[in-house]
Design an enzyme around this catalytic site. Structure first.
Site, PDB file in Angstrom:
ATOM      1  N   LYS A 119      35.367  45.162  43.026  1.00  0.00           N
ATOM      2  CA  LYS A 119      36.199  44.519  44.040  1.00  0.00           C
ATOM      3  C   LYS A 119      37.657  44.933  43.863  1.00  0.00           C
ATOM      4  O   LYS A 119      38.208  44.818  42.766  1.00  0.00           O
ATOM      5  CB  LYS A 119      36.076  42.999  43.932  1.00  0.00           C
ATOM      6  CG  LYS A 119      36.820  42.269  45.044  1.00  0.00           C
ATOM      7  CD  LYS A 119      36.532  40.790  45.033  1.00  0.00           C
ATOM      8  CE  LYS A 119      37.381  40.017  44.066  1.00  0.00           C
ATOM      9  NZ  LYS A 119      38.815  39.998  44.406  1.00  0.00           N
ATOM     10  N   ASP A 133      38.719  43.288  49.118  1.00  0.00           N
ATOM     11  CA  ASP A 133      38.953  41.848  49.275  1.00  0.00           C
ATOM     12  C   ASP A 133      40.408  41.593  49.655  1.00  0.00           C
ATOM     13  O   ASP A 133      41.229  41.229  48.815  1.00  0.00           O
ATOM     14  CB  ASP A 133      38.580  41.157  47.948  1.00  0.00           C
ATOM     15  CG  ASP A 133      38.919  39.677  47.904  1.00  0.00           C
ATOM     16  OD1 ASP A 133      38.947  39.038  48.969  1.00  0.00           O
ATOM     17  OD2 ASP A 133      39.140  39.153  46.794  1.00  0.00           O
ATOM     18  N   LYS A 145      41.054  39.772  52.540  1.00  0.00           N
ATOM     19  CA  LYS A 145      40.987  38.519  53.312  1.00  0.00           C
ATOM     20  C   LYS A 145      41.823  38.593  54.581  1.00  0.00           C
ATOM     21  O   LYS A 145      42.728  37.774  54.797  1.00  0.00           O
ATOM     22  CB  LYS A 145      41.456  37.332  52.446  1.00  0.00           C
ATOM     23  CG  LYS A 145      40.650  37.156  51.165  1.00  0.00           C
ATOM     24  CD  LYS A 145      41.119  35.950  50.369  1.00  0.00           C
ATOM     25  CE  LYS A 145      40.336  35.724  49.108  1.00  0.00           C
ATOM     26  NZ  LYS A 145      40.512  36.755  48.048  1.00  0.00           N
ATOM     27  N   ASP A 159      44.898  37.573  60.739  1.00  0.00           N
ATOM     28  CA  ASP A 159      46.060  37.963  61.544  1.00  0.00           C
ATOM     29  C   ASP A 159      45.646  37.915  63.011  1.00  0.00           C
ATOM     30  O   ASP A 159      44.527  37.482  63.310  1.00  0.00           O
ATOM     31  CB  ASP A 159      46.518  39.377  61.112  1.00  0.00           C
ATOM     32  CG  ASP A 159      48.012  39.589  61.283  1.00  0.00           C
ATOM     33  OD1 ASP A 159      48.552  39.179  62.328  1.00  0.00           O
ATOM     34  OD2 ASP A 159      48.646  40.165  60.385  1.00  0.00           O
ATOM     35  N   THR A 187      37.471  29.137  46.097  1.00  0.00           N
ATOM     36  CA  THR A 187      36.811  28.436  44.985  1.00  0.00           C
ATOM     37  C   THR A 187      37.807  27.752  44.046  1.00  0.00           C
ATOM     38  O   THR A 187      37.416  27.059  43.113  1.00  0.00           O
ATOM     39  CB  THR A 187      35.915  29.400  44.193  1.00  0.00           C
ATOM     40  OG1 THR A 187      36.581  30.654  44.091  1.00  0.00           O
ATOM     41  CG2 THR A 187      34.581  29.579  44.866  1.00  0.00           C
ATOM     42  N   ARG A 225      38.014  37.769  35.512  1.00  0.00           N
ATOM     43  CA  ARG A 225      38.564  37.607  34.162  1.00  0.00           C
ATOM     44  C   ARG A 225      37.560  37.574  33.015  1.00  0.00           C
ATOM     45  O   ARG A 225      37.828  38.190  31.968  1.00  0.00           O
ATOM     46  CB  ARG A 225      39.491  36.379  34.136  1.00  0.00           C
ATOM     47  CG  ARG A 225      40.831  36.687  34.811  1.00  0.00           C
ATOM     48  CD  ARG A 225      41.567  35.437  35.215  1.00  0.00           C
ATOM     49  NE  ARG A 225      40.933  34.793  36.348  1.00  0.00           N
ATOM     50  CZ  ARG A 225      41.437  33.717  36.967  1.00  0.00           C
ATOM     51  NH1 ARG A 225      42.567  33.184  36.552  1.00  0.00           N
ATOM     52  NH2 ARG A 225      40.819  33.204  37.998  1.00  0.00           N
TER      53      ARG A 225
HETATM   54  O1  C5P Z   1      38.788  36.088  37.440  1.00  0.00           O
HETATM   55  P1  C5P Z   1      37.830  35.435  38.378  1.00  0.00           P
HETATM   56  O2  C5P Z   1      36.374  35.606  37.958  1.00  0.00           O
HETATM   57  O3  C5P Z   1      38.173  33.991  38.678  1.00  0.00           O
HETATM   58  O4  C5P Z   1      37.998  36.259  39.720  1.00  0.00           O
HETATM   59  C1  C5P Z   1      37.411  35.889  40.941  1.00  0.00           C
HETATM   60  C2  C5P Z   1      37.816  36.873  41.974  1.00  0.00           C
HETATM   61  O5  C5P Z   1      37.233  36.503  43.221  1.00  0.00           O
HETATM   62  C3  C5P Z   1      39.318  36.950  42.208  1.00  0.00           C
HETATM   63  O6  C5P Z   1      39.623  38.300  42.469  1.00  0.00           O
HETATM   64  C4  C5P Z   1      39.555  36.117  43.440  1.00  0.00           C
HETATM   65  O7  C5P Z   1      40.627  36.612  44.208  1.00  0.00           O
HETATM   66  C5  C5P Z   1      38.241  36.324  44.196  1.00  0.00           C
HETATM   67  N1  C5P Z   1      37.880  35.283  45.126  1.00  0.00           N
HETATM   68  C6  C5P Z   1      37.739  33.949  44.733  1.00  0.00           C
HETATM   69  N2  C5P Z   1      37.419  33.018  45.676  1.00  0.00           N
HETATM   70  C7  C5P Z   1      37.209  33.362  46.938  1.00  0.00           C
HETATM   71  C8  C5P Z   1      37.311  34.708  47.328  1.00  0.00           C
HETATM   72  C9  C5P Z   1      37.666  35.654  46.378  1.00  0.00           C
HETATM   73  O8  C5P Z   1      37.883  33.620  43.568  1.00  0.00           O
HETATM   74  N3  C5P Z   1      36.835  32.467  47.825  1.00  0.00           N
END
Ligand code: C5P
Length: 228
Positions: A34, A61, A63, A66, A125, A208
């Site tokens: 991603k 990603d 998002k 616009d 989330t 992460r």
């Molecule tokens: O580090 P972590 O596992 O929390 O990363 C989750 C990834 O998913 C991040 O890049 C975040 O921007 C993305 N994301 C998210 N929730 C969403 C859409 C994308 O956490 N609804």
């Protein structure tokens, strides 16, 4: 029905060198990466090209949210870049969502390539509001499906309801995945990879816990095993 669930690793880093190090290390154990706002802002299309060159797939990603014409043009450029999946925000409403789908379909046809999967963001989330969240996610998912999107991003908690109401073919992408005992960071609605499979996710997004690990490959392999 049992779904196959695939791992997407979020390359949330700030430079191309580090992104390439992770892709070189993780591919082919991980086949989808991603590219989000941090990496894309830092190095733009080069990040997508680097991943495609490796034969891995890209979830762009950004998002998009616009006016319909701007989203239409952004999606068209994303299709030209050769991404496998991209997302738009369902808050952009029906006209914008339909413009994104039409643009992806038309551009892919013109280039004679497969249309990327268009996924709708529902509720992030990092937000947690129990019942309100679940109802909002479902409403956004219905809008996404009616507008022609291929699926939505939601947390593991809403995934079973989205699956039940929107059917087996509607894709569910779940971030907020944490191995047992791992810090939740800024995510509120977290779950394990195994929970995501049981909830019916088609894709899980993990950032992460893998990217910041001492040994990213072994964490990625552990998560892949948990979802197979
Ligand atoms: O580090 P972590 O596992 O929390 O990363 C989750 C990834 O998913 C991040 O890049 C975040 O921007 C993305 N994301 C998210 N929730 C969403 C859409 C994308 O956490 N609804």
């Amino acid at each position: 029905m049992k779904h196959t669930t695939q791992l997407i690793v979020a390359l949330d880093v700030d430079n191309l060198k580090e992104a390439k190090r992770l892709v070189d290390l993780l591919y082919p154990a991980v086949k989808i990466f991603k590219v989000g706002s941090q990496l894309f802002t830092a190095c733009g299309a080069e990040a997508v090209k680097m991943i495609n060159k490796k034969n891995a797939k890209v979830f762009l990603d950004l998002k998009y949210h616009d006016i319909p014409n701007t989203v239409k043009n952004a999606v068209s450029s994303a299709v030209e870049l050769g991404v496998f999946m991209l997302d738009v925000h369902t808050q952009g409403a029906e006209e914008m969502l339909k413009a994104a789908v039409r643009s992806a379909t038309d551009k892919a046809q013109e280039l004679n390539i497969k249309k990327p999967l268009i996924i709708g963001i529902t509720v992030l989330t990092s937000v947690n509001n129990s019942q309100i969240t679940e109802d909002n996610v479902l409403e956004a998912a219905i809008l996404a499906k009616n507008s022609g999107l291929d699926g939505v991003v939601c947390s593991v908690y809403e995934a079973p309801r989205v699956r039940k109401e929107l059917g087996q073919d509607f894709l569910i992408v779940t971030p907020g995945i944490r191995p047992q005992g791992h810090a939740s960071d800024d995510q509120a609605r977290i779950a394990t990879a195994k929970d995501a499979v049981e909830a019916g996710a088609d894709f899980i997004v993990v950032g992460r816990p893998i990217v910041k690990a001492k040994d990213p490959l072994s964490v990625a392999k552990e998560i892949s095993e948990a979802i197979t």
